[in-house]
Design an enzyme around this catalytic site. Structure first.
Site: not given
Ligand code: MN
Length: 257
Positions: A59-61, A68, A72, A74, A78, A207
């Site tokens: 099985a694999w996808n 993001h 997750h 950054d 970014h 950010h």
């Molecule tokens: Mn982000």
């Protein structure tokens, strides 16, 4: 210390291993930018085979998602202020490990979802726990992880149309980046900035300033309530996407018992 001692100590029962990642699936909540900005796709998964004629024993996808999405990482590139910085693929191995500094404002955030982490909160933390060391991951504990599967509470959009979720103030970000030289900032919310940070000067300071200084972000974390204020180690390793601005990640913490 010999290698034997490292392994022996790590698995001695004196440490707990904590999963800081949220589940990544089609229901994972993603950031929604207003018009005219383009939005990221969420997570999706398509079957290649599942023990069938397309692959009798396996099985694999295929999966696809924005960089993001969900828990997750950054990278500096970014943000426009960090455009000459590094991508996720270029993050040195040393920077994938850092002490977790956990500043607990969960009770206050429950009362006031716009609660900002201020310099005074950081100084109060340091009075009790000592100076925040350079190259540590500073996490704002808000309690928001409990809403990770509930879009209404997670984004908490007000009558003004803006999300009302906690994050760091401009001054706190400048202090952590410049005076404490941290590795990066961690949150339980969808991004490292407060919900109303579009109205700050500069907008989205975590950010703007962190990435401009070559620092990182970790978002949508789970289980921060299982970490002590100091002394745990976070391991956060994004996928090594060449030129990647971020990556889903399953951060781990090693916590002394
Ligand atoms: Mn982000």
């Amino acid at each position: 210390m010999s290698n034997g001692n490292l392994v022996e100590q790590l698995f001695s029962g004196n440490f707990e291993f904590v999963d800081l990642g949220q589940p990544l699936n089609e229901d994972t909540l993603i950031l929604n930018l207003p018009e005219p900005f383009k939005n990221t796709p969420g997570f999706s998964k398509e079957k290649i085979s599942e023990y069938d004629e397309d692959g009798p024993a396996w099985a694999w996808n295929t999966f696809s998602c924005g960089e993001h999405v969900g828990s997750h990482f950054d990278a500096p590139i970014h943000w426009v202020t960090g455009k000459d910085g590094i991508s996720v693929a270029d993050i040195p191995a040393n920077d994938l490990f850092g002490e977790a500094i956990v500043i607990d404002l969960a009770a206050e955030c429950a009362e006031n979802p716009d609660r900002l982490l201020e310099v005074d909160d950081i100084l109060a933390f340091e009075k009790e726990h000592g100076k925040i060391p350079a190259r540590s991951w500073v996490a704002m504990k808000t309690g928001w992880a409990q809403y990770a599967q509930d879009g209404e509470k997670f984004f908490n959009v007000g009558e003004d149309g803006m999300p009302h979720t906690p994050g760091p103030s401009v001054d706190a970000v400048i202090f952590l980046a410049e005076e404490r030289d941290i590795l990066g900032f961690c949150t339980e919310t969808v991004g490292t900035d407060a919900g109303i940070a579009a109205t700050f000067e500069p907008m989205f300071p975590c950010h703007n300033i962190m990435h401009g200084k070559g620092k990182y972000g970790l978002t949508q974390l789970n289980n921060l309530d299982k970490l002590p204020p100091r002394g745990a180690v976070i391991i956060a390793s994004p996928l090594k996407i060449t030129g990647g601005t971020g990556s889903p990640v399953r951060p781990l913490a090693i916590v002394p018992k």
